[in-house]
Motif scaffolding. Structure first.
Motif, PDB file in Angstrom:
ATOM      1  N   LEU A 130      59.453  53.034  13.776  1.00 20.10           N
ATOM      2  CA  LEU A 130      60.628  52.461  14.419  1.00 20.10           C
ATOM      3  C   LEU A 130      60.470  50.949  14.512  1.00 20.10           C
ATOM      4  N   PHE A 131      61.506  50.200  14.173  1.00 17.83           N
ATOM      5  CA  PHE A 131      61.459  48.746  14.290  1.00 17.83           C
ATOM      6  C   PHE A 131      61.291  48.336  15.754  1.00 17.83           C
ATOM      7  N   ASP A 132      61.978  49.054  16.636  1.00 19.86           N
ATOM      8  CA  ASP A 132      61.854  48.824  18.077  1.00 19.86           C
ATOM      9  C   ASP A 132      61.260  50.075  18.721  1.00 19.86           C
ATOM     10  N   PRO A 133      59.943  50.138  18.863  1.00 25.14           N
ATOM     11  CA  PRO A 133      59.289  51.341  19.388  1.00 25.14           C
ATOM     12  C   PRO A 133      59.714  51.707  20.799  1.00 25.14           C
ATOM     13  N   GLY A 188      66.026  51.428   4.854  1.00 22.41           N
ATOM     14  CA  GLY A 188      65.498  50.468   5.806  1.00 22.41           C
ATOM     15  C   GLY A 188      64.736  49.353   5.112  1.00 22.41           C
ATOM     16  N   ASP A 189      65.050  48.119   5.478  1.00 20.48           N
ATOM     17  CA  ASP A 189      64.384  46.982   4.821  1.00 20.48           C
ATOM     18  C   ASP A 189      62.913  46.874   5.221  1.00 20.48           C
ATOM     19  N   LYS A 190      62.539  47.540   6.316  1.00 22.01           N
ATOM     20  CA  LYS A 190      61.149  47.495   6.779  1.00 22.01           C
ATOM     21  C   LYS A 190      60.446  48.845   6.592  1.00 22.01           C
ATOM     22  N   ASP A 191      60.998  49.686   5.750  1.00 17.59           N
ATOM     23  CA  ASP A 191      60.386  51.000   5.531  1.00 17.59           C
ATOM     24  C   ASP A 191      59.029  50.820   4.848  1.00 17.59           C
ATOM     25  N   SER A 192      57.964  51.151   5.559  1.00 17.73           N
ATOM     26  CA  SER A 192      56.612  51.001   5.005  1.00 17.73           C
ATOM     27  C   SER A 192      56.157  52.244   4.242  1.00 17.73           C
ATOM     28  N   TRP A 193      56.937  53.312   4.328  1.00 15.89           N
ATOM     29  CA  TRP A 193      56.593  54.536   3.605  1.00 15.89           C
ATOM     30  C   TRP A 193      57.107  54.479   2.171  1.00 15.89           C
ATOM     31  N   PHE A 194      58.380  54.155   2.033  1.00 21.01           N
ATOM     32  CA  PHE A 194      59.013  54.068   0.720  1.00 21.01           C
ATOM     33  C   PHE A 194      59.821  52.774   0.677  1.00 21.01           C
ATOM     34  N   PRO A 195      59.407  51.797  -0.122  1.00 15.31           N
ATOM     35  CA  PRO A 195      60.034  50.472  -0.094  1.00 15.31           C
ATOM     36  C   PRO A 195      61.493  50.488  -0.543  1.00 15.31           C
ATOM     37  N   ALA A 196      62.224  49.482  -0.092  1.00 19.76           N
ATOM     38  CA  ALA A 196      63.650  49.384  -0.415  1.00 19.76           C
ATOM     39  C   ALA A 196      63.896  49.258  -1.911  1.00 19.76           C
ATOM     40  N   SER A 197      62.893  48.795  -2.656  1.00 20.62           N
ATOM     41  CA  SER A 197      63.045  48.716  -4.116  1.00 20.62           C
ATOM     42  C   SER A 197      63.275  50.101  -4.716  1.00 20.62           C
ATOM     43  N   HIS A 198      62.764  51.141  -4.048  1.00 20.73           N
ATOM     44  CA  HIS A 198      63.022  52.514  -4.505  1.00 20.73           C
ATOM     45  C   HIS A 198      64.513  52.842  -4.366  1.00 20.73           C
ATOM     46  N   GLY A 199      65.120  52.342  -3.298  1.00 22.84           N
ATOM     47  CA  GLY A 199      66.549  52.573  -3.103  1.00 22.84           C
ATOM     48  C   GLY A 199      67.373  51.889  -4.168  1.00 22.84           C
ATOM     49  N   PHE A 248      74.940  51.212  -2.486  1.00 21.95           N
ATOM     50  CA  PHE A 248      73.617  50.959  -1.911  1.00 21.95           C
ATOM     51  C   PHE A 248      73.737  49.967  -0.769  1.00 21.95           C
ATOM     52  N   GLN A 249      73.149  50.317   0.373  1.00 29.80           N
ATOM     53  CA  GLN A 249      73.198  49.433   1.535  1.00 29.80           C
ATOM     54  C   GLN A 249      71.830  49.340   2.188  1.00 29.80           C
ATOM     55  N   ILE A 250      71.368  48.126   2.394  1.00 29.78           N
ATOM     56  CA  ILE A 250      70.114  47.890   3.103  1.00 29.78           C
ATOM     57  C   ILE A 250      70.386  47.908   4.611  1.00 29.78           C
ATOM     58  N   LEU A 251      69.530  48.597   5.347  1.00 24.37           N
ATOM     59  CA  LEU A 251      69.605  48.630   6.809  1.00 24.37           C
ATOM     60  C   LEU A 251      68.629  47.583   7.346  1.00 24.37           C
ATOM     61  N   GLU A 252      69.164  46.552   7.932  1.00 29.83           N
ATOM     62  CA  GLU A 252      68.317  45.457   8.393  1.00 29.83           C
ATOM     63  C   GLU A 252      67.549  45.834   9.658  1.00 29.83           C
ATOM     64  N   ASN A 253      66.325  45.327   9.746  1.00 28.68           N
ATOM     65  CA  ASN A 253      65.454  45.602  10.895  1.00 28.68           C
ATOM     66  C   ASN A 253      65.339  47.102  11.145  1.00 28.68           C
ATOM     67  N   CYS A 254      65.062  47.829  10.078  1.00 32.25           N
ATOM     68  CA  CYS A 254      64.971  49.288  10.150  1.00 32.25           C
ATOM     69  C   CYS A 254      63.754  49.746   9.372  1.00 32.25           C
ATOM     70  N   CYS A 255      62.952  50.605   9.994  1.00 34.17           N
ATOM     71  CA  CYS A 255      61.793  51.188   9.324  1.00 34.17           C
ATOM     72  C   CYS A 255      62.182  52.542   8.736  1.00 34.17           C
ATOM     73  N   ALA A 299      65.334  55.958  10.184  1.00 30.67           N
ATOM     74  CA  ALA A 299      66.636  55.301  10.301  1.00 30.67           C
ATOM     75  C   ALA A 299      67.600  56.063  11.201  1.00 30.67           C
ATOM     76  N   SER A 300      67.525  57.397  11.206  1.00 36.33           N
ATOM     77  CA  SER A 300      68.452  58.186  12.018  1.00 36.33           C
ATOM     78  C   SER A 300      68.283  57.902  13.504  1.00 36.33           C
ATOM     79  N   THR A 301      67.093  57.446  13.888  1.00 32.60           N
ATOM     80  CA  THR A 301      66.852  57.043  15.269  1.00 32.60           C
ATOM     81  C   THR A 301      66.937  55.531  15.418  1.00 32.60           C
ATOM     82  N   GLY A 302      66.220  54.804  14.566  1.00 31.82           N
ATOM     83  CA  GLY A 302      66.082  53.371  14.739  1.00 31.82           C
ATOM     84  C   GLY A 302      67.299  52.548  14.373  1.00 31.82           C
TER      85      GLY A 302
END
Length: 311
Positions: free
Chosen positions: A187-190, A256-267, A279-286, A289-292
């Motif tokens: 989560l970007f905001d834990p 999510g632009d901050k997804d550390s599991w699967f980078p946005a380049s995969h999207g 295609f849409q980038i979710l800013e400040n999102c790890c 996404a459904s929660t954060g």
């Protein structure tokens, strides 16, 4: 603690019986709210319908929202005497949709659920009217989390013993704390993860025997798929990747632009291979996404469905 199903859905937690990939009957837990065209919400690995707690009410104003716990996850049945096989989730999702609706549905899916949704859109495109995929592991080259790697290597018999002794229940404060720490990392905001969230996120692992075993089985399948992918052996990931161009239903890809599991380049790569996609980038999102990024995700879904005339 109030029952989340009862608080969220007019009829609480419901169930249906489908035949699993082995032909055996299995009970699937689900909840639904709203009227109109069907919209399914699919969770990711180790999660259940609770992950969509911020989406049910907003989306149900316009659609018949259906949250489903995949077999072995959440409150759905956990048939521990039968070992799973690759691709079982796709067949089971197909049968769930066929039972619950008689028209093409919107499939909103996150993480592993997104991979399953892509495979279903290839296998039975008549069931899928619109597709929304979020942080999909379509180009994964490893399991993204240390706990997943450990579970993928543990003998199932050992995990069955842990389950049968109810060790997760006996040590529930520790289990909940560890899972809370790890969930906050995606989560970007834990700070948005409340104690009530931790209670419900961990509930199946602590309270429902068989959950740990079934999650581990699916992780072992995923690990084997990735191993076969890297060794150029037949695998489900390659099959899905090679057939992406066959998916012609309008598709929204959120990442999510901050997804550390699967980078946005995969999207972006997925977008390039899906002919009818946005295609849409979710800013400040790890990754979660459904929660954060729930508010932005819900707005993006509704805008996409309006633009593509799915009302």
């Amino acid at each position: 603690m109030k029952d989340w199903w009862q608080e969220t859905f007019p009829r609480g937690r419901q169930s249906l019986i489908i035949s699993d990939v082995h032909g055996y009957p299995v009970q699937i837990a689900y909840g639904e709210k709203g009227t109109g065209k069907p919209l399914f919400l699919l969770h990711g690995m180790g999660s259940w319908s609770y992950n969509w707690r911020y989406s049910v009410a907003p989306l149900s104003k316009y659609f018949r929202v259906i949250c489903v716990d995949s077999k072995g996850f959440g409150f759905s049945e956990k048939p521990c005497l039968r070992r799973e096989q690759s691709g079982h989730q796709v067949i089971e999702l197909e049968r769930i949709i066929q039972q619950l609706c008689d028209e093409p549905a919107v499939i909103v899916s996150e993480s592993l659920g997104a991979l399953i949704a892509l495979a279903l859109a290839q296998k039975n495109p008549q069931l899928v009217g619109r597709l929304v995929v979020i942080n999909a592991p379509i180009f994964a080259d490893k399991l993204p989390h240390w706990a997943m790697s450990i579970l993928s290597q543990m003998p199932i018999e050992l995990l069955q013993t842990i389950d049968s002794l109810r060790l997760a229940y006996l040590f529930s404060p520790i289990v909940r704390e560890i899972m809370a720490i790890e969930r906050r990392k995606v989560l970007f905001d834990p700070s948005i993860l409340t104690q009530e969230d931790v209670y419900w996120i961990t509930y199946p692992f602590v309270e429902i025997p068989g959950t740990l075993v079934k999650v581990a089985e699916d992780l072992q399948i995923a690990a084997k798929e990735i191993e076969n992918l890297q060794a150029n052996k037949p695998n489900m990931l390659t099959q899905i990747q090679k057939r992406l161009s066959e998916i012609d239903c309008p598709t929204l890809i959120l990442w999510g632009d901050k997804d550390s599991w699967f980078p946005a380049s995969h999207g972006e790569k997925l977008h390039q291979q899906l002919p009818n996609s946005q295609f849409q980038i979710l800013e400040n999102c790890c990754h979660d996404a459904s929660t954060g990024a729930a508010k932005v995700v819900n707005q993006a879904i509704l805008k996409f469905l309006q633009q593509t005339d799915f009302w």
